[in-house]
Design a protein around this motif. Structure first.
Motif, PDB file in Angstrom:
ATOM      1  N   VAL A   1       0.568  -1.461   0.196  1.00 13.77           N
ATOM      2  CA  VAL A   1      -0.041   0.202  -0.442  1.00 13.77           C
ATOM      3  C   VAL A   1       1.264   1.238   0.131  1.00 13.77           C
ATOM      4  N   PRO A   2       0.792   2.363  -1.025  1.00 16.40           N
ATOM      5  CA  PRO A   2       1.763   3.166  -1.267  1.00 16.40           C
ATOM      6  C   PRO A   2       1.087   4.135   0.220  1.00 16.40           C
TER       7      PRO A   2
ATOM      8  N   LYS B   1       7.492   6.003   2.870  1.00 14.14           N
ATOM      9  CA  LYS B   1       8.624   5.521   1.690  1.00 14.14           C
ATOM     10  C   LYS B   1       9.740   6.545   0.970  1.00 14.14           C
ATOM     11  N   LYS B   2      10.283   5.686   0.306  1.00 12.17           N
ATOM     12  CA  LYS B   2      11.503   7.107  -0.047  1.00 12.17           C
ATOM     13  C   LYS B   2      10.735   7.400  -1.255  1.00 12.17           C
ATOM     14  N   CYS B   3      11.688   8.984  -1.188  1.00 10.80           N
ATOM     15  CA  CYS B   3      11.321   9.108  -3.192  1.00 10.80           C
ATOM     16  C   CYS B   3      11.797   8.214  -3.615  1.00 10.80           C
ATOM     17  N   VAL B   4      10.577   8.598  -4.945  1.00  9.54           N
ATOM     18  CA  VAL B   4      11.234   7.745  -6.520  1.00  9.54           C
ATOM     19  C   VAL B   4      11.849   7.759  -7.409  1.00  9.54           C
ATOM     20  N   LYS B   5      12.973   9.631  -7.471  1.00  6.84           N
ATOM     21  CA  LYS B   5      13.486  10.024  -7.690  1.00  6.84           C
ATOM     22  C   LYS B   5      15.107  10.562  -7.122  1.00  6.84           C
ATOM     23  N   CYS B   6      15.461  10.808  -6.296  1.00  5.98           N
ATOM     24  CA  CYS B   6      16.249  10.820  -5.150  1.00  5.98           C
ATOM     25  C   CYS B   6      16.343  10.051  -4.457  1.00  5.98           C
TER      26      CYS B   6
ATOM     27  N   ILE C   1       1.581  10.769  -5.361  1.00  6.13           N
ATOM     28  CA  ILE C   1      -0.153  11.143  -6.445  1.00  6.13           C
ATOM     29  C   ILE C   1      -0.686   9.699  -7.084  1.00  6.13           C
ATOM     30  N   ARG C   2       0.249   8.872  -7.039  1.00  5.20           N
ATOM     31  CA  ARG C   2      -0.476   7.533  -7.235  1.00  5.20           C
ATOM     32  C   ARG C   2       0.523   6.644  -7.266  1.00  5.20           C
ATOM     33  N   ALA C   3       0.077   4.915  -7.134  1.00  2.00           N
ATOM     34  CA  ALA C   3       0.322   3.793  -7.099  1.00  2.00           C
ATOM     35  C   ALA C   3       1.919   3.933  -7.893  1.00  2.00           C
ATOM     36  N   GLY C   4       3.204   3.581  -7.016  1.00  2.00           N
ATOM     37  CA  GLY C   4       4.647   3.765  -6.792  1.00  2.00           C
ATOM     38  C   GLY C   4       5.049   5.273  -7.337  1.00  2.00           C
ATOM     39  N   HIS C   5       4.488   6.428  -7.137  1.00  2.00           N
ATOM     40  CA  HIS C   5       4.522   8.237  -7.914  1.00  2.00           C
ATOM     41  C   HIS C   5       5.136   8.351  -6.527  1.00  2.00           C
ATOM     42  N   SER C   6       5.754   8.127  -4.912  1.00  3.46           N
ATOM     43  CA  SER C   6       5.893   9.315  -4.869  1.00  3.46           C
ATOM     44  C   SER C   6       6.969   9.952  -4.584  1.00  3.46           C
TER      45      SER C   6
ATOM     46  N   CYS D   1      11.638  17.256  -5.333  1.00  6.00           N
ATOM     47  CA  CYS D   1      11.862  16.575  -6.286  1.00  6.00           C
ATOM     48  C   CYS D   1      10.090  16.808  -7.086  1.00  6.00           C
ATOM     49  N   PHE D   2       9.499  17.030  -5.910  1.00  9.79           N
ATOM     50  CA  PHE D   2       8.010  17.261  -6.642  1.00  9.79           C
ATOM     51  C   PHE D   2       7.347  18.548  -6.945  1.00  9.79           C
ATOM     52  N   LYS D   3       8.264  19.051  -6.463  1.00 13.34           N
ATOM     53  CA  LYS D   3       8.530  20.748  -7.322  1.00 13.34           C
ATOM     54  C   LYS D   3       8.814  21.043  -8.215  1.00 13.34           C
ATOM     55  N   GLU D   4       9.879  19.766  -8.421  1.00  9.32           N
ATOM     56  CA  GLU D   4      11.343  20.110 -10.218  1.00  9.32           C
ATOM     57  C   GLU D   4       9.724  19.341 -10.964  1.00  9.32           C
TER      58      GLU D   4
END
Length: 501
Positions: free
Chosen positions: A17-18, A22-27, A36-41, A46-49
């Motif tokens: 379950v998201p 969890k850690k950021c998926v980008k950094c 935002i959605r499953a697998g996009h945290s 990073c969200f602003k970027e």
């Protein structure tokens, strides 16, 4: 069957379950602050970027706005349009890595006269938005909707657009802009150039009478959207802007697509939901927020304190079945809650739509709708669903007594020149022979017949009006002008050459 004493060696697998833990998926380092959605945290930075990059990528991919061009931002005070204003302000700031290269302006349409707001509520809303606009440093224009009653008829004329330029022209324009000026600076005169809300007391009742003449909420929202767009286009032309930037989000466009299909605007979907819309010729409508969902916009505004003002509209506090627009919005949002890919699937469908209408410079003015300025979809063959609908309407209006076929073929044309309307069996009025016209000509109302000048959807809107006499004068005058031009074309049709000749 399952037994109580049965041994389960393998543990049951639980679906992930998201979670914001969890850690950021980008950094891959910071803790996620938004999912935002499953697998996009994403974490906050990073969200602003990600949010800003999507806006820049949308403008850079299409390359419609040239460097140094004046762009008018249509801000309604809602979350999406205020987020658009924040992104433009962020792109023009000194801290921006790659700055935007256009000259922005802000336009706000005060619709309080049409929605029934009091004068105090309208002034309070305008004061809040003026404070937001002044903080940006951009020139802004606050226009009351009452001004739409005094627009010139040139608003309904598609001005010739600039010729299409090749892709190399954009790169050359960027190089010239970089060499000429490294940044965009607004002069103090441009920053102070504002349009004060001058609402005349005599025009507000006329606007309310116009909206009151519409019977259904569906037609009211459609008419209000049309009048708002006319006023925005007129403001852009009057102030020298060539682009009009709208804040329609992905969720809003998904609702608009299904609503347009329900209202019979299938032929205009590509223009109503596409990234760019050039139906007005010299003014191009741009929708750079069409990749953002309402959830992403709400997260961005909340996390980075983007101010917005709630303004009640026609559908505020209405039930889900009050209008087609409201019902469609409720359907899409509830379906999106259970199936997260609903909005994106509808949005991807809208990206594939194309219009068969020619450019405004080559298309005949009479072949465009008087309201929405799109191509008329009523010029179809006799064996079509549209004509069958018209026949059904005629049959429903025929009285039970009498011959149906005779009633369908019955016409009530004006008396031809030299013949009186009462010459069938009564006395002649004496005016036809004298060249003054028949006596029945004075009884014919001056209001033009708008049916032949409107598309199918706009015809449904006017059908829900008690009387079209309350429409703005620029619409009625343009309708009379087009009908006179069409009549003149019919009179000289035998002297005109066909396109094949």
């Amino acid at each position: 069957m399952c037994q109580v004493s049965e041994d389960y060696k393998d543990e049951l697998e639980h679906s992930a379950v998201p979670s914001v833990s969890k850690k950021c998926v980008k950094c891959k380092e910071a803790i996620a602050a938004v999912v935002i959605r499953a697998g996009h945290s994403y974490c906050r930075g990073c969200f602003k970027e990600y949010f800003v990059h999507k806006f820049r990528a949308m403008l850079g991919k299409n390359r419609i706005i040239f460097p140094g061009e004046k762009v008018l931002l249509a801000v309604s005070g809602g979350p999406s349009s205020c987020s658009l204003l924040s992104l433009v302000q962020e792109g023009l700031s000194l801290n921006a890595h790659k700055k935007l290269r256009f000259l922005p302006g802000i336009a706000y349409i005060d619709e309080g006269g049409a929605t029934g707001q009091s004068e105090e509520e309208r002034q309070r809303t305008v004061a809040e938005l003026r404070a937001v606009f002044k903080a940006t440093g951009f020139p802004f224009y606050i226009i009351p909707l009452e001004q739409v009653l005094d627009l010139p008829s040139s608003v309904l004329v598609a001005a010739p657009a600039a010729s299409d330029q090749p892709a190399s022209a954009y790169k050359a324009a960027v190089d010239d802009f970089i060499q000429s000026a490294s940044s965009i600076c607004l002069s103090p005169a441009e920053q102070d150039q504002t349009s004060q809300p001058d609402v005349q007391g005599s025009r507000t009742p006329a606007l309310r009478q116009l909206m009151g003449s519409v019977k259904t909420l569906t037609a009211k929202e459609d008419l209000l959207s049309t009048l708002r767009q006319h006023l925005l286009v007129h403001t852009a032309r009057a102030e020298g802007y060539s682009k009009l930037m709208l804040g329609d989000s992905c969720t809003r466009l998904a609702v608009k697509l299904l609503t347009s299909v329900s209202l019979g605007r299938g032929a205009q979907l590509a223009q109503d939901t596409g990234f760019s819309d050039s139906r007005y010729g010299d003014i191009t409508l741009v929708r750079p927020m069409r990749d953002y969902s309402s959830k992403e916009i709400a997260y961005y505004n909340h996390m980075f304190n983007v101010p917005s003002v709630f303004i009640p509209g026609l559908e505020t506090k209405m039930s889900d079945k009050a209008s087609i627009q409201r019902l469609t919005e409720s359907f899409v949002t509830r379906l999106q809650a259970d199936f997260p890919h609903t909005v994106s699937a509808i949005y991807r469908t809208s990206e594939k739509l194309q219009t068969a209408c020619g450019s405004p410079s080559t298309a005949d003015l009479c072949d465009r709708c008087l309201f929405c300025m799109c191509a008329l979809d009523t010029a179809v063959e006799s064996a079509s669903a549209f004509n069958m609908t018209l026949i059904s309407e005629q049959l429903s209006q025929i009285k039970p007594s009498g011959n149906v076929s005779a009633e369908l073929g019955k016409q009530t044309p004006d008396a031809p020149p030299g013949q009186c309307c009462s010459s069938g069996g009564g006395e002649d009025c004496g005016r036809a022979a004298g060249g003054g016209g028949c006596c029945s000509s004075a009884k014919v109302p001056q209001t033009p017949d708008l049916r032949s000048l409107l598309c199918y959807s706009c015809q449904r809107t006017t059908k829900d009006m008690a009387s079209v006499d309350r429409l703005p004068l620029y619409i009625l005058s343009e309708a009379q002008k087009r009908q006179r031009r069409s009549q003149m074309r019919e009179e000289i049709s035998e002297f005109l050459l066909d396109d094949g000749d």
